[in-house]
Design an enzyme around this catalytic site. Structure first.
Site, PDB file in Angstrom:
ATOM      1  N   LYS A   7      31.972  43.508  17.736  1.00 41.61           N
ATOM      2  CA  LYS A   7      32.833  42.479  18.310  1.00 41.61           C
ATOM      3  C   LYS A   7      32.322  41.127  17.869  1.00 41.61           C
ATOM      4  O   LYS A   7      31.134  40.983  17.542  1.00 41.61           O
ATOM      5  CB  LYS A   7      32.807  42.552  19.839  1.00 41.61           C
ATOM      6  CG  LYS A   7      34.026  41.930  20.500  1.00 41.61           C
ATOM      7  CD  LYS A   7      35.230  42.836  20.419  1.00 41.61           C
ATOM      8  CE  LYS A   7      36.460  42.217  21.033  1.00 41.61           C
ATOM      9  NZ  LYS A   7      37.515  43.239  21.174  1.00 41.61           N
TER      10      LYS A   7
HETATM   11  P1  NAD Z   1      46.165  36.982  24.077  1.00 41.36           P
HETATM   12  O1  NAD Z   1      45.349  35.771  23.865  1.00 41.36           O
HETATM   13  O2  NAD Z   1      47.328  37.245  23.186  1.00 41.36           O
HETATM   14  O3  NAD Z   1      46.709  37.026  25.592  1.00 41.36           O
HETATM   15  C1  NAD Z   1      45.916  36.808  26.703  1.00 41.36           C
HETATM   16  C2  NAD Z   1      46.847  36.471  27.853  1.00 41.36           C
HETATM   17  O4  NAD Z   1      46.094  36.377  29.062  1.00 41.36           O
HETATM   18  C3  NAD Z   1      47.562  35.122  27.679  1.00 41.36           C
HETATM   19  O5  NAD Z   1      48.911  35.272  28.077  1.00 41.36           O
HETATM   20  C4  NAD Z   1      46.841  34.219  28.657  1.00 41.36           C
HETATM   21  O6  NAD Z   1      47.685  33.161  29.140  1.00 41.36           O
HETATM   22  C5  NAD Z   1      46.516  35.213  29.748  1.00 41.36           C
HETATM   23  N1  NAD Z   1      45.453  34.792  30.660  1.00 41.36           N
HETATM   24  C6  NAD Z   1      44.272  34.196  30.379  1.00 41.36           C
HETATM   25  N2  NAD Z   1      43.599  33.939  31.521  1.00 41.36           N
HETATM   26  C7  NAD Z   1      44.374  34.408  32.528  1.00 41.36           C
HETATM   27  C8  NAD Z   1      44.239  34.433  33.938  1.00 41.36           C
HETATM   28  N3  NAD Z   1      43.171  33.926  34.533  1.00 41.36           N
HETATM   29  N4  NAD Z   1      45.243  35.002  34.671  1.00 41.36           N
HETATM   30  C9  NAD Z   1      46.334  35.531  34.077  1.00 41.36           C
HETATM   31  N5  NAD Z   1      46.522  35.515  32.741  1.00 41.36           N
HETATM   32  C10 NAD Z   1      45.549  34.954  31.984  1.00 41.36           C
HETATM   33  O7  NAD Z   1      45.109  38.193  24.050  1.00 41.36           O
HETATM   34  P2  NAD Z   1      45.389  39.744  23.817  1.00 41.36           P
HETATM   35  O8  NAD Z   1      45.087  40.055  22.400  1.00 41.36           O
HETATM   36  O9  NAD Z   1      46.705  40.114  24.416  1.00 41.36           O
HETATM   37  O10 NAD Z   1      44.189  40.385  24.668  1.00 41.36           O
HETATM   38  C11 NAD Z   1      44.305  40.579  26.081  1.00 41.36           C
HETATM   39  C12 NAD Z   1      43.265  41.579  26.525  1.00 41.36           C
HETATM   40  O11 NAD Z   1      43.453  42.806  25.821  1.00 41.36           O
HETATM   41  C13 NAD Z   1      41.813  41.180  26.245  1.00 41.36           C
HETATM   42  O12 NAD Z   1      40.989  41.695  27.278  1.00 41.36           O
HETATM   43  C14 NAD Z   1      41.505  41.884  24.937  1.00 41.36           C
HETATM   44  O13 NAD Z   1      40.131  42.097  24.745  1.00 41.36           O
HETATM   45  C15 NAD Z   1      42.257  43.187  25.155  1.00 41.36           C
HETATM   46  N6  NAD Z   1      42.581  43.904  23.934  1.00 41.36           N
HETATM   47  C16 NAD Z   1      43.330  43.330  22.952  1.00 41.36           C
HETATM   48  C17 NAD Z   1      43.643  44.069  21.804  1.00 41.36           C
HETATM   49  C18 NAD Z   1      44.537  43.517  20.739  1.00 41.36           C
HETATM   50  O14 NAD Z   1      44.898  44.283  19.824  1.00 41.36           O
HETATM   51  N7  NAD Z   1      44.980  42.283  20.798  1.00 41.36           N
HETATM   52  C19 NAD Z   1      43.144  45.373  21.651  1.00 41.36           C
HETATM   53  C20 NAD Z   1      42.383  45.940  22.691  1.00 41.36           C
HETATM   54  C21 NAD Z   1      42.111  45.178  23.823  1.00 41.36           C
END
Ligand code: NAD
Length: 455
Positions: A147
């Site tokens: 990561k």
């Molecule tokens: P992203 O940046 O596209 O979205 C994150 C979202 O969370 C945004 O809408 C943001 O406004 C919201 N957010 C942030 N703080 C918040 C809060 N306090 N309350 C409510 N909403 C809040 O990120 P993503 O890629 O969608 O990742 C989201 C989660 O999924 C993370 O934990 C990431 O590690 C995990 N994840 C992502 C992927 C991927 O392929 N993108 C894969 C596996 C896991």
């Protein structure tokens, strides 16, 4: 993905508040600790690292893994910390910290996302790197776990500033990366555009190398279906579990915490199956409508710069109350530690599908299990992203492109297989899904390390 703001005097002031010096970070942590337990809607005080370590230890106990082997499989193989000084449009040089942590490479090249967020620190990256090791093993794709992250407030910066940070980060970590060594991908606040800059920067030194990162734009040898893959994967595992829980997707209600890449895709695909989104939040607030919130319309509205709390198709609620909205499925898709001892008992869902990494603390996990909430854990539920990243890498290595249907079909096969393997192991061993998932992941990594002669 949140819109970036044009930097004016006021937003420069905001940015300096979150541009944390090590001293400020320590002071903020001390203050948080003195406040005691987290309140609903906030993140828990327990760190992502403690969360992952807790679950690792349970599985290691079950596997009777000796102490020396635990140390080998818990500690990361390589940790790189770099300084990223960038002159931003306020005219000042801001110094960010960047991390790339390679946890375990017994099963293949290291693989894992890069996160741009002010709260990124070395412990969080360690936790997420280890989670990737188990996740790639559970999905049974030939990767290890890694990561990366930079502690910058990317959602408050101009695109040109994010580009400078991304390129500078790549310049400093490229020596430990490579298509057969370590392959980054998007995570919180990084997207296909950021991956394109990373690939381009790597290419300046090594020649055109699309397989160096995944999650790239389609125009730059990205894979069809990658953008939606994590959300789609969450829906695949939910569909696999649903009949055993007496749920039918067409009659299911759901709520989403975090309407970014993972949350909005999961919502849009659930809606395609006939499910109804009754509440949703992002960093700006939360909304609710028991009659249903159109996932596509909300996505378009936010993409055009709309504020979630001003969306017309729903009423604004306190973000702390999102968790208590009655629904069949709750999908946390924001940050880690958002479901904790201060709010877990307020949850009224039947199923928790963990789109985010480490959204549930161990205490909350116990509270929810006692309430008979069925938890599909992050290490399995959100593996869709890394699975399609694997497909993208395979396509890049072959300079060949699959169509979207092929990608989605193959993703479905892998997610269903992972769910079946983990759930049948859970039944056999009398474990819950999370414990069984870690068990399966650790076992596969240990076997690979033994077979290579590492241990
Ligand atoms: P992203 O940046 O596209 O979205 C994150 C979202 O969370 C945004 O809408 C943001 O406004 C919201 N957010 C942030 N703080 C918040 C809060 N306090 N309350 C409510 N909403 C809040 O990120 P993503 O890629 O969608 O990742 C989201 C989660 O999924 C993370 O934990 C990431 O590690 C995990 N994840 C992502 C992927 C991927 O392929 N993108 C894969 C596996 C896991």
């Amino acid at each position: 993905m949140a819109e970036t703001k044009t930097v004016d005097d006021e937003s420069v002031g905001e940015r300096e508040e979150v541009d944390k010096s090590p001293q400020a970070v320590e002071e903020a942590k001390a203050e948080a600790e003195s406040r005691g337990e987290a309140k609903p809607g906030q993140r828990a005080e327990v760190s992502n690292l403690e969360i992952v370590r807790h679950y690792f230890n349970i599985a290691a106990d079950h596997l009777k893994l000796a102490d020396d082997l635990r140390t080998v499989f818990w500690t990361p193989y390589r940790e790189v910390t770099v300084q990223i000084p960038v002159r931003l449009s306020d005219g000042k040089i801001h110094v960010f910290s960047g991390y790339r942590i390679q946890h375990n490479g017994a099963r293949g090249p290291y693989k894992g996302g890069i996160r741009f967020h002010p709260e990124v620190d070395v412990d969080e990256v360690r936790a997420l790197a280890s989670l990737m090791t188990w996740k790639t093993a559970i999905a049974n794709v030939p990767y290890g776990g890694a990561k990366g992250g930079v502690n910058c407030p990317a959602d408050k910066l101009e695109q040109s500033e994010v580009q400078k940070i991304a390129r500078s980060f790549m310049d400093k970590i490229e020596k430990v990366l490579g298509p057969t060594r370590d392959i980054p991908a998007p995570d919180v606040n990084t997207n296909a555009q950021v991956m394109a800059w990373l690939m381009d920067e790597y290419g300046k030194l090594h020649g055109h190398t699309p397989a160096i990162v995944t999650g790239k734009p389609i125009a730059l040898e990205g894979s069809f279906g990658r953008d939606a893959a994590t959300g789609r994967g969450c829906v695949f595992v939910f569909r696999e579990a649903a009949p055993h829980l007496g749920l039918s997707p067409a009659d299911t209600t759901f709520a989403v915490q975090g309407y970014g890449n993972v949350g909005s895709w999961a919502a849009r695909i659930m809606q395609q199956l006939g499910s109804k989104m009754v509440a949703v939040s992002d960093v700006n607030g939360a909304i609710r409508n028991d009659a249903g919130i159109d996932a596509n319309a909300l996505h378009d509205y936010i993409n055009k710069g709309g504020l979630i709390t001003e969306y017309e198709g729903a009423e604004e609620i306190d973000p702390e109350d999102l968790i208590a909205v009655p629904c069949d499925v709750f999908i946390p898709a924001a940050l880690g530690g958002m479901i904790h001892e201060g709010n877990a008992d307020r949850m009224q869902c039947k199923v928790l599908v963990e789109g985010a990494n480490s959204p549930t603390t161990p205490v909350a996990d116990k509270i929810l299990r006692d309430k008979d909430v069925y938890i599909i854990p992050d290490v399995m539920a959100n593996a869709g992203g890394v699975v399609v990243s694997y497909f993208e890498w395979v396509q890049n290595l072959q300079h060949f492109r699959w169509d979207e249907r092929e990608v989605n079909d193959k993703l479905g096969n892998i997610m269903r297989r992972a769910y079946r393997e983990v759930s049948s192991r859970a039944k056999e061993e009398g474990l819950d899904l999370r414990e069984a998932a870690y068990l399966v992941g650790i076992e596969r990594v240990v076997e690979a390390a033994r077979t290579r002669g590492y241990v």
